[in-house]
Every structure is written in structure tokens, then in C-alpha cells.
Write an enzyme that holds these catalytic residues in place. Sequence first.
Site, PDB file in Angstrom:
ATOM      1  N   TYR A  75     -22.743  14.410  28.293  1.00  0.00           N
ATOM      2  CA  TYR A  75     -24.203  14.119  27.856  1.00  0.00           C
ATOM      3  C   TYR A  75     -24.813  14.394  29.298  1.00  0.00           C
ATOM      4  O   TYR A  75     -26.037  14.938  29.291  1.00  0.00           O
ATOM      5  CB  TYR A  75     -24.368  12.781  27.646  1.00  0.00           C
ATOM      6  CG  TYR A  75     -23.738  12.602  26.095  1.00  0.00           C
ATOM      7  CD1 TYR A  75     -22.659  12.157  25.505  1.00  0.00           C
ATOM      8  CD2 TYR A  75     -25.085  12.888  25.209  1.00  0.00           C
ATOM      9  CE1 TYR A  75     -22.367  12.176  24.298  1.00  0.00           C
ATOM     10  CE2 TYR A  75     -24.836  12.650  23.634  1.00  0.00           C
ATOM     11  CZ  TYR A  75     -23.400  12.297  23.274  1.00  0.00           C
ATOM     12  OH  TYR A  75     -23.243  12.504  22.205  1.00  0.00           O
ATOM     13  N   GLN A 109     -33.884  14.250  14.535  1.00  0.00           N
ATOM     14  CA  GLN A 109     -32.625  14.040  14.552  1.00  0.00           C
ATOM     15  C   GLN A 109     -32.112  14.394  16.031  1.00  0.00           C
ATOM     16  O   GLN A 109     -31.197  13.825  16.531  1.00  0.00           O
ATOM     17  CB  GLN A 109     -31.701  14.761  13.711  1.00  0.00           C
ATOM     18  CG  GLN A 109     -32.044  14.511  12.224  1.00  0.00           C
ATOM     19  CD  GLN A 109     -31.397  15.650  11.478  1.00  0.00           C
ATOM     20  OE1 GLN A 109     -30.015  15.559  11.124  1.00  0.00           O
ATOM     21  NE2 GLN A 109     -32.250  16.641  10.885  1.00  0.00           N
ATOM     22  N   HIS A 127     -31.385   9.529  15.915  1.00  0.00           N
ATOM     23  CA  HIS A 127     -30.066   9.559  16.607  1.00  0.00           C
ATOM     24  C   HIS A 127     -30.209   9.135  17.980  1.00  0.00           C
ATOM     25  O   HIS A 127     -29.226   9.772  18.734  1.00  0.00           O
ATOM     26  CB  HIS A 127     -29.554  10.906  16.287  1.00  0.00           C
ATOM     27  CG  HIS A 127     -29.176  11.360  14.710  1.00  0.00           C
ATOM     28  ND1 HIS A 127     -28.723  12.426  14.385  1.00  0.00           N
ATOM     29  CD2 HIS A 127     -28.863  10.403  13.663  1.00  0.00           C
ATOM     30  CE1 HIS A 127     -28.624  12.273  13.214  1.00  0.00           C
ATOM     31  NE2 HIS A 127     -28.513  11.009  12.733  1.00  0.00           N
ATOM     32  N   CYS A 135     -25.651  -0.724  28.626  1.00  0.00           N
ATOM     33  CA  CYS A 135     -24.480  -1.243  28.863  1.00  0.00           C
ATOM     34  C   CYS A 135     -23.571  -1.830  27.366  1.00  0.00           C
ATOM     35  O   CYS A 135     -24.370  -2.560  26.650  1.00  0.00           O
ATOM     36  CB  CYS A 135     -24.157  -2.660  29.791  1.00  0.00           C
ATOM     37  SG  CYS A 135     -23.057  -3.474  29.772  1.00  0.00           S
ATOM     38  N   CYS A 159     -23.151  -7.023  34.643  1.00  0.00           N
ATOM     39  CA  CYS A 159     -21.865  -7.421  34.097  1.00  0.00           C
ATOM     40  C   CYS A 159     -20.669  -6.811  34.398  1.00  0.00           C
ATOM     41  O   CYS A 159     -19.467  -7.075  34.010  1.00  0.00           O
ATOM     42  CB  CYS A 159     -21.939  -7.933  32.755  1.00  0.00           C
ATOM     43  SG  CYS A 159     -21.811  -6.523  31.450  1.00  0.00           S
ATOM     44  N   ALA A 240     -39.117  28.685  13.967  1.00  0.00           N
ATOM     45  CA  ALA A 240     -40.055  27.486  13.803  1.00  0.00           C
ATOM     46  C   ALA A 240     -40.978  27.828  14.706  1.00  0.00           C
ATOM     47  O   ALA A 240     -42.245  27.668  14.367  1.00  0.00           O
ATOM     48  CB  ALA A 240     -39.406  26.142  14.048  1.00  0.00           C
TER      49      ALA A 240
HETATM   50  C1  BV8 Z   1     -23.355   6.645   9.397  1.00  0.00           C
HETATM   51  C2  BV8 Z   1     -26.248  12.431  18.100  1.00  0.00           C
HETATM   52  C3  BV8 Z   1     -23.274   4.385   8.455  1.00  0.00           C
HETATM   53  C4  BV8 Z   1     -25.716  12.521  19.192  1.00  0.00           C
HETATM   54  C5  BV8 Z   1     -25.389  12.982  15.862  1.00  0.00           C
HETATM   55  C6  BV8 Z   1     -17.011   8.582   7.660  1.00  0.00           C
HETATM   56  C7  BV8 Z   1     -17.161   7.527   8.308  1.00  0.00           C
HETATM   57  C8  BV8 Z   1     -18.332   7.316   8.808  1.00  0.00           C
HETATM   58  C9  BV8 Z   1     -19.632   7.900   8.408  1.00  0.00           C
HETATM   59  C10 BV8 Z   1     -19.359   9.304   7.623  1.00  0.00           C
HETATM   60  C11 BV8 Z   1     -18.073   9.562   7.317  1.00  0.00           C
HETATM   61  N1  BV8 Z   1     -18.200  10.652   6.601  1.00  0.00           N
HETATM   62  C12 BV8 Z   1     -19.386  11.053   6.673  1.00  0.00           C
HETATM   63  C13 BV8 Z   1     -20.098  10.127   7.311  1.00  0.00           C
HETATM   64  C14 BV8 Z   1     -21.570  10.233   7.574  1.00  0.00           C
HETATM   65  C15 BV8 Z   1     -21.666  10.882   8.853  1.00  0.00           C
HETATM   66  C16 BV8 Z   1     -22.010  12.596   8.262  1.00  0.00           C
HETATM   67  O1  BV8 Z   1     -23.045  12.642   7.866  1.00  0.00           O
HETATM   68  N2  BV8 Z   1     -20.934  13.289   8.786  1.00  0.00           N
HETATM   69  C17 BV8 Z   1     -21.454  14.791   8.173  1.00  0.00           C
HETATM   70  C18 BV8 Z   1     -21.013  15.793   9.470  1.00  0.00           C
HETATM   71  C19 BV8 Z   1     -20.221  14.878   6.954  1.00  0.00           C
HETATM   72  N3  BV8 Z   1     -22.806  10.316   9.449  1.00  0.00           N
HETATM   73  C20 BV8 Z   1     -22.682   9.406  10.366  1.00  0.00           C
HETATM   74  O2  BV8 Z   1     -21.614   9.099  10.822  1.00  0.00           O
HETATM   75  C21 BV8 Z   1     -23.993   8.668  10.674  1.00  0.00           C
HETATM   76  N4  BV8 Z   1     -23.917   7.325  10.473  1.00  0.00           N
HETATM   77  O3  BV8 Z   1     -23.485   7.320   8.445  1.00  0.00           O
HETATM   78  O4  BV8 Z   1     -23.627   5.298   9.689  1.00  0.00           O
HETATM   79  C22 BV8 Z   1     -21.879   4.342   8.251  1.00  0.00           C
HETATM   80  C23 BV8 Z   1     -21.532   3.588   9.469  1.00  0.00           C
HETATM   81  C24 BV8 Z   1     -20.108   3.247   9.457  1.00  0.00           C
HETATM   82  C25 BV8 Z   1     -19.154   3.569   8.160  1.00  0.00           C
HETATM   83  C26 BV8 Z   1     -19.668   4.378   7.186  1.00  0.00           C
HETATM   84  C27 BV8 Z   1     -21.141   4.706   7.285  1.00  0.00           C
HETATM   85  C28 BV8 Z   1     -24.525   8.969  12.413  1.00  0.00           C
HETATM   86  C29 BV8 Z   1     -24.607  10.447  12.168  1.00  0.00           C
HETATM   87  C30 BV8 Z   1     -25.260  10.828  13.730  1.00  0.00           C
HETATM   88  C31 BV8 Z   1     -24.223  11.454  14.413  1.00  0.00           C
HETATM   89  N5  BV8 Z   1     -24.899  11.887  15.585  1.00  0.00           N
HETATM   90  N6  BV8 Z   1     -25.874  13.478  17.100  1.00  0.00           N
HETATM   91  C32 BV8 Z   1     -25.752  13.813  19.962  1.00  0.00           C
HETATM   92  O5  BV8 Z   1     -26.808  14.505  19.659  1.00  0.00           O
HETATM   93  O6  BV8 Z   1     -24.800  13.920  20.670  1.00  0.00           O
HETATM   94  S1  BV8 Z   1     -24.989  14.605  14.763  1.00  0.00           S
HETATM   95  C33 BV8 Z   1     -25.855  15.886  15.246  1.00  0.00           C
HETATM   96  O7  BV8 Z   1     -25.788  16.772  14.108  1.00  0.00           O
HETATM   97  C34 BV8 Z   1     -27.302  16.205  15.759  1.00  0.00           C
HETATM   98  O8  BV8 Z   1     -27.757  14.564  16.373  1.00  0.00           O
HETATM   99  C35 BV8 Z   1     -27.867  16.142  14.487  1.00  0.00           C
HETATM  100  O9  BV8 Z   1     -28.842  15.423  14.268  1.00  0.00           O
HETATM  101  C36 BV8 Z   1     -26.956  16.400  13.479  1.00  0.00           C
HETATM  102  C37 BV8 Z   1     -27.596  17.628  12.361  1.00  0.00           C
HETATM  103  O10 BV8 Z   1     -27.512  18.766  13.208  1.00  0.00           O
HETATM  104  P1  BV8 Z   1     -28.835  19.504  13.188  1.00  0.00           P
HETATM  105  O11 BV8 Z   1     -29.931  18.958  13.682  1.00  0.00           O
HETATM  106  O12 BV8 Z   1     -29.019  20.019  11.593  1.00  0.00           O
HETATM  107  O13 BV8 Z   1     -28.368  20.983  14.094  1.00  0.00           O
HETATM  108  P2  BV8 Z   1     -27.484  21.906  13.477  1.00  0.00           P
HETATM  109  O14 BV8 Z   1     -27.052  22.954  14.591  1.00  0.00           O
HETATM  110  O15 BV8 Z   1     -26.376  21.570  12.271  1.00  0.00           O
HETATM  111  O16 BV8 Z   1     -28.608  22.947  12.603  1.00  0.00           O
HETATM  112  C38 BV8 Z   1     -29.509  23.486  13.200  1.00  0.00           C
HETATM  113  C39 BV8 Z   1     -30.480  24.449  12.193  1.00  0.00           C
HETATM  114  O17 BV8 Z   1     -31.413  25.121  12.855  1.00  0.00           O
HETATM  115  C40 BV8 Z   1     -29.633  25.351  11.427  1.00  0.00           C
HETATM  116  O18 BV8 Z   1     -29.830  25.546  10.078  1.00  0.00           O
HETATM  117  C41 BV8 Z   1     -30.243  26.668  11.964  1.00  0.00           C
HETATM  118  O19 BV8 Z   1     -30.300  27.777  10.925  1.00  0.00           O
HETATM  119  C42 BV8 Z   1     -31.516  26.493  12.300  1.00  0.00           C
HETATM  120  N7  BV8 Z   1     -32.391  27.018  13.498  1.00  0.00           N
HETATM  121  C43 BV8 Z   1     -31.806  27.557  14.606  1.00  0.00           C
HETATM  122  N8  BV8 Z   1     -32.710  28.190  15.236  1.00  0.00           N
HETATM  123  C44 BV8 Z   1     -33.992  27.950  14.612  1.00  0.00           C
HETATM  124  C45 BV8 Z   1     -33.592  27.211  13.366  1.00  0.00           C
HETATM  125  N9  BV8 Z   1     -34.588  26.945  12.556  1.00  0.00           N
HETATM  126  C46 BV8 Z   1     -35.702  27.398  13.130  1.00  0.00           C
HETATM  127  N10 BV8 Z   1     -36.206  27.944  14.139  1.00  0.00           N
HETATM  128  C47 BV8 Z   1     -35.076  28.350  14.686  1.00  0.00           C
HETATM  129  N11 BV8 Z   1     -35.346  29.064  15.916  1.00  0.00           N
END
Ligand code: BV8
Length: 253
Positions: A75, A109, A127, A135, A159, A240
Amino acid sequence: MNSDHKSPAAPCSAELLLRLKEAGRIVVFTGAGISAESGVPTFRGENGLWKKFRPEELANIDAFMRNPDLVWQWYQHRKEVISSVRPNAGHDAIAAMDQRYPSCIVVTQNIDDLHRRAGSRTVHELHGNIERNYCMTCRRPATPEEIAGQTKAPLCVACGGLVRPDVVWFGELLPEEEWNASVEAATAADVFFAVGTSSVVYPAASLPTDARRAGAYLVEVNIERTDLSPMADEVLLGKAGEVLPALLAYVEH
Ligand code: BV8
């Protein structure tokens, strides 16, 4: 069936142009793609973060408890990248929409603060935010001074507990207030933009279709089609930082 057709000059369909001229409430839902042109790596793209590290390795609480210093350093590295970049024309166009419409709410996000730095006034961070740390024991926010230069996960000055980034990891709940406000905004939107997101992470990825079901005109802006594309009323393919300014300029005239 979404309308990909448009006259050569227009960056969008006549339908979207009309809706943007009449809209009162705009919601812009963003992912890592909106920050890509600023130089912030996306997660799943070509040189995406997840290419080097798997989400399971770093963006979850177990990884942090297993190796707090590794996750902390990841991070800190991302924070250095983010502090060295600036909002791009895509962020600026969204901030300009904030001035033009009675309501323009950003639901992001991303954890990089670039929408606020561009001037957007209402930003819901689903997020968390990489600039904030707290803490794990007493939840006291750690000040920037306390964590400055820390190459290992710092201990709470109050703490002695472990300090972590204020971001939502996989398996963690989203901040309730931010989530509720985002659902409320999405289901009241006249036009809902999904910009630069692969729409694979839930529950955030449910917002575009929730918005459309509630009556919003759903527009996707991305450099490629995604799982969301078939559900969108309109897909604007392109960067974008190019599509959004062109769209705004077109609506203004
Ligand atoms: C939750 C933050 C309820 C930190 C991130 C099993 C157990 C528990 C949960 C789950 C499970 N199975 C599934 C889940 C749900 C899980 C989930 O969805 N998993 C997925 C992968 C299947 N979600 C969670 O766990 C969430 N919490 O469900 O809680 C719960 C609780 C307990 C038990 C059950 C349920 C929490 C999810 C948050 C995770 N944190 N990051 C950090 O940043 O380090 S995720 C990370 O990916 C990012 O935060 C971001 O938000 C997320 C999505 O990514 P994108 O932003 O879309 O980026 P990506 O690279 O994927 O895509 C970029 C896009 O831009 C592409 O399409 C590309 O083509 C495009 N692009 C590129 N350049 C350009 C462009 N477009 C336009 N112009 C350009 N120039």
C-alpha cells in the site's frame, strides 16, 4: 439491445444527448480505468496489479495478519504512485458535470482520492481511501505524521495495536453509510455512467443494473466491452479521458 450507432460527428446517440440535456440527476460510477490515464495501474488490465500479485495474496485481512509488513509495503508503494500523479481529463470532465447538473454524484471503487482532487464535491468511496489508516484494536485513526516513512505496519500510538489501511478488503463489508448513499443515488439517477470498471467485484458491480432497473439510462464508458455491456443502454468505447470530455462538450452546444 443497446444503441452503439451514432452520427459520425456525435460522440453518442441522439437518445443520450437528449437525456443529458434534460437530466437533473447524474451518477458516475468509476473503477480503476478512470485513473489509468493518470498513470495508476488497474487491477486486471495488461500490466494490472493483480498480474503481479493475486488479490488473495494481498487485498485481504488474512494476508495482512499473516504478513502485515508485506501488505503494508504494497500500500505504501501504491500511495507513492498515487501521490505522484494528477487527475486526468476524465476526472476533470466528471468534476465539470458536477458544476453543470443539479446533482452529479460520484460513486467510486477507487481508493486514490483523484475525484476529490479534480473537484468533484460528492464522492462516495465504496472501498475506502489509501490516505486513511486506523488501529485494528481501538480503531483510532493514525495521523499522516505517525505513519510517515513507516516501512513496516506501524503500531498504534494510543494502544499499541496494529495499524492498517482504511480500505475494504475481499470478504470485508463495505462502509454502510457510503453503500446506502450509493444505492439511494443509483436508484434515483436519470443517467448512470459506469466508467472504467470491469464490473466483476460485488456488491459494487450490482449498482449499474440496480440503477437501470429503477429507471436510469445506463451508459458504459470503457476501452473494451465487459460483462456489463449487454445490460447497458449505450456503450461508449474509448478512453474515459477522451470520451467524457467529448461528450460534455457535445452536450454543452
Ligand atoms: C463483500 C480495495 C460482503 C482495496 C478491492 C467469498 C467470500 C466473501 C466475499 C466474496 C466471496 N466470493 C465473492 C465475494 C464477493 C467479493 C467479490 O466480488 N469477489 C469477486 C472478485 C468475485 N466481494 C467482496 O469481498 C466485497 N465484500 O462482499 O462483503 C461479505 C462479507 C463477508 C462474507 C460474505 C460477503 C469487498 C470487495 C472489495 C475488494 N477490494 N480493492 C485495494 O484497492 O487494494 S477490489 C478491487 O477491484 C478494486 O477496489 C476495485 O474496486 C475492484 C474492481 O476493479 P476495477 O475498478 O473494475 O478495475 P479493473 O482493473 O478490474 O478494471 C479496469 C477497467 O477499466 C477494465 O474494464 C478496463 O477495460 C477499463 N479501462 C482501462 N483503461 C481505461 C479503461 N476504461 C476507460 N478508460 C481507460 N483509459
